[in-house]
Design an enzyme around this catalytic site. Structure first.
Site, mmCIF file in Angstrom:
data_model
loop_
_atom_site.group_PDB
_atom_site.id
_atom_site.type_symbol
_atom_site.label_atom_id
_atom_site.label_comp_id
_atom_site.label_asym_id
_atom_site.label_seq_id
_atom_site.Cartn_x
_atom_site.Cartn_y
_atom_site.Cartn_z
ATOM 1 C CB THR A 262 -0.900 -0.020 1.256
ATOM 2 O OG1 THR A 262 -1.650 -1.231 1.237
ATOM 3 C CG2 THR A 262 -1.833 1.183 1.285
ATOM 4 C CD GLU B 244 -2.809 -9.269 9.094
ATOM 5 O OE1 GLU B 244 -2.957 -9.532 10.301
ATOM 6 O OE2 GLU B 244 -2.022 -8.400 8.674
ATOM 7 C CB CYS C 3 -4.294 -2.207 6.834
ATOM 8 S SG CYS C 3 -3.260 -3.494 6.118
HETATM 9 N N1 LIG Z 1 -1.325 -7.236 6.283
HETATM 10 C C1 LIG Z 1 -2.418 -6.996 5.571
HETATM 11 O O1 LIG Z 1 -3.516 -7.419 5.908
HETATM 12 C C2 LIG Z 1 -2.329 -6.176 4.312
HETATM 13 C C3 LIG Z 1 -3.411 -6.186 3.401
HETATM 14 C C4 LIG Z 1 -3.313 -5.449 2.231
HETATM 15 C C5 LIG Z 1 -2.179 -4.683 1.992
HETATM 16 N N2 LIG Z 1 -1.157 -4.670 2.896
HETATM 17 C C6 LIG Z 1 0.032 -3.878 2.579
HETATM 18 O O2 LIG Z 1 1.032 -4.766 2.062
HETATM 19 C C7 LIG Z 1 2.335 -4.346 2.484
HETATM 20 C C8 LIG Z 1 3.017 -5.464 3.252
HETATM 21 O O3 LIG Z 1 2.280 -5.709 4.428
HETATM 22 P P1 LIG Z 1 2.535 -6.994 5.351
HETATM 23 O O4 LIG Z 1 1.500 -6.973 6.401
HETATM 24 O O5 LIG Z 1 2.704 -8.176 4.481
HETATM 25 O O6 LIG Z 1 3.969 -6.589 5.972
HETATM 26 P P2 LIG Z 1 4.957 -7.492 6.836
HETATM 27 O O7 LIG Z 1 5.644 -6.565 7.744
HETATM 28 O O8 LIG Z 1 4.232 -8.686 7.368
HETATM 29 O O9 LIG Z 1 5.989 -8.048 5.750
HETATM 30 C C9 LIG Z 1 6.892 -7.241 5.055
HETATM 31 C C10 LIG Z 1 8.138 -8.071 4.755
HETATM 32 O O10 LIG Z 1 8.992 -7.348 3.879
HETATM 33 C C11 LIG Z 1 10.330 -7.689 4.200
HETATM 34 N N3 LIG Z 1 11.271 -6.742 3.572
HETATM 35 C C12 LIG Z 1 11.604 -5.495 3.975
HETATM 36 N N4 LIG Z 1 12.504 -4.975 3.112
HETATM 37 C C13 LIG Z 1 12.725 -5.891 2.155
HETATM 38 C C14 LIG Z 1 13.550 -5.935 0.987
HETATM 39 N N5 LIG Z 1 14.305 -4.903 0.634
HETATM 40 N N6 LIG Z 1 13.544 -7.058 0.230
HETATM 41 C C15 LIG Z 1 12.774 -8.118 0.576
HETATM 42 N N7 LIG Z 1 11.981 -8.129 1.666
HETATM 43 C C16 LIG Z 1 11.948 -7.040 2.446
HETATM 44 C C17 LIG Z 1 10.319 -7.693 5.718
HETATM 45 O O11 LIG Z 1 11.423 -8.369 6.255
HETATM 46 C C18 LIG Z 1 8.983 -8.392 5.992
HETATM 47 O O12 LIG Z 1 9.152 -9.795 6.103
HETATM 48 C C19 LIG Z 1 2.109 -3.066 3.297
HETATM 49 O O13 LIG Z 1 2.245 -1.968 2.444
HETATM 50 C C20 LIG Z 1 0.682 -3.209 3.766
HETATM 51 O O14 LIG Z 1 0.067 -1.965 4.014
HETATM 52 C C21 LIG Z 1 -1.202 -5.413 4.038
#
Ligand SMILES: NC(=O)c1ccc[n+]([C@@H]2O[C@H](COP(=O)([O-])OP(=O)(O)OC[C@H]3O[C@@H](n4cnc5c(N)ncnc54)[C@H](O)[C@@H]3O)[C@@H](O)[C@H]2O)c1
Length: 445
Positions: free
Chosen positions: A121, A158, A266
């Protein structure tokens, strides 16, 4: 098709696994060595129903693998998904350092056409920044390799993430090049069989769509919380009001449950980030600011109520808490209301006995071992030696407990129900003092 996913968190792991499940060859890459080691040892670092089995199957069948090796990752996928975190910066805007780092990594290594897809996002204009970063990295290598940047926000929840990904309401594709729309249409075809769910649009609109969706949902919840606070003072029951308005199809029953505030990874950060985007372009987004403020206040209500109940003296008291994750079916505690309550109780000298079906490891990771926190192995264990009960997450297992045991164990039979799971009349009949959220006169001491 060959797919690379940067970021193996909630979104990256679910997206990668579901894309593998339909036959693609997927590499998930992360900078967190510990996470990748766990995944390569058959462990799943997050709790998401059904994900462990699906990962196991796809790894076994050779379609899914995990690495920290960026060279391999960039070489592998025609599609390079960016699914890294975008946490709030100090000022509330989205911190894009991880997104930029991935864009740079791709630009430093790619040597043939790539589709770079923002699934994280990200604020409006991020695709332009990704494009600039990749172009700059290629320039430093004296290359002008072709690539496209696409905005493909993720709408999974989630707890239901696999179902949401496999059967999406919509697949938003923001692109300035019809070629990429067609490539993504082909990638998403297995999720698009029943009817066409693909909504193609320009990149900026796609980026804004994700913030619009989350901000609207946060606004709906917050509106109901405000109404619950009013109902409480007016002697009305918000649960009746909820049923009374939800039947109107223009309103609907979804996301109008009152409670002790929304949390999670989020809504809080996305509302804040959109408000910040507005500020940066000179627009005062008053509604978004109000949603954030009302929600922050809502998260303090349970503590205020418990403190008031014990005449402001919580020193030496023990509060039994059911539910630590920000919502059921996840172990995610980011911005969870339970954290506000526990931290306030500790600051006031109280102790906490807590139980959650999935989030206790995460609680331990965040707070460590401490004398004023006991994480109990069984749900009913929280009550022995406790003075009051607070329910913060509406896990199914909490819906119909043995109330007699609860009553006999609490020093004062009082329940603070942050999710309106129980019926106030039944609770009073059972001999409890019951405080729900917005449930008429009974809530006011
Ligand atoms: N969690 C949700 O329900 C949800 C739903 C829709 C959208 N989003 C969006 O999706 C994105 C990710 O959310 P999430 O909850 O999966 O985050 P998260 O924190 O669970 O996972 C992010 C991962 O990215 C990794 N990372 C960081 N830098 C990196 C790099 N340079 N190369 C490779 N990996 C790297 C981290 O180590 C971590 O494991 C966010 O922008 C969030 O807003 C989340």
């Amino acid at each position: 098709m060959d797919v690379t996913i940067f970021g193996s968190g909630y979104v990256g792991l679910v997206s990668g696994t579901c894309l593998a499940e339909v036959g693609n060859n997927v590499i998930c890459v992360d900078v967190d060595q510990n996470k990748i080691d766990m995944l390569n040892n058959g462990q799943v670092p997050i709790y998401e129903p059904g994900l462990d089995k699906m990962i196991e199957r796809n790894v076994k069948e050779g379609r899914l693998s995990f690495t920290t090796d960026i060279d391999i990752a960039v070489k592998h996928g025609l599609f390079q998904f960016i699914a890294v975190g975008t946490p709030p910066d100090e000022d509330g805007s989205a911190d894009l350092q991880y997104v930029r780092a991935v864009a740079k990594s791709i630009g430093e290594r790619m040597d043939e056409y790539r589709v770079i897809i923002d699934k994280s996002t990200v604020p409006v204009g991020t695709a332009d920044k990704v494009r600039e970063t990749v172009t700059q990295a290629l320039k430093e290598r004296n290359l002008s390799t072709e690539f496209d940047v696409v905005s493909n926000p993720e709408f999974l929840k989630e707890g239901d993430a696999i179902d949401d990904f496999m059967k999406p309401d919509r697949i938003v594709i923001g692109t300035d090049n019809p070629r990429t729309t067609e490539l993504l249409r082909a990638l998403y075809a297995p999720f698009n069989r029943n009817h066409d769910r693909l909504v193609a649009m320009d990149i900026r609109s796609a980026e804004l769509t994700k913030y619009a969706a989350n901000s609207l949902l946060a606004t709906k919840i917050t509106f109901m919380n405000e109404l619950a606070n009013l109902a409480e003072r007016l002697g009305a029951d918000i649960e009746n009001v909820r049923l009374g308005i939800g039947s109107d199809p223009r309103i609907g029953y979804h996301f109008i449950y009152p409670g002790c505030g929304y949390g999670g990874s989020c809504f809080p950060k996305d509302v804040k980030a959109l408000e910040k985007t507005a500020k940066q372009i000179g627009y005062d987004a008053k509604l978004l600011a109000a949603v954030e403020n009302v929600n922050n206040k809502q998260k303090t209500i349970l503590f205020d109520r418990i403190s008031q109940y014990f005449d402001g003296n919580l020193k030496g008291k023990t509060i039994a808490i059911w539910g630590l994750s920000f919502k059921p079916n996840t172990d995610d505690m980011r911005d969870a209301p339970s954290r506000v309550l526990m931290e306030s109780l500790w600051a006031a000298g109280a102790k906490v006995h807590a139980y959650d079906p999935e989030a206790m490891e995460e609680t331990l990771r965040i707070y460590g071992q401490r004398d004023d926190l006991k994480l109990c192995e069984e749900p009913m264990d929280v009550f022995a030696g406790s003075d009051a009960m607070a329910l913060l997450t509406e896990w199914r297992i909490f819906r119909s407990p043995d109330f007699n045991t609860i009553k006999n164990n609490l020093s004062t039979p009082v329940i603070f129900d942050g999710r309106n799971v129980y019926d106030p009349i039944q609770m009073e009949e059972l001999g409890f003092e019951y405080y729900g959220m917005g449930r008429g006169k009974s809530c006011i001491k």
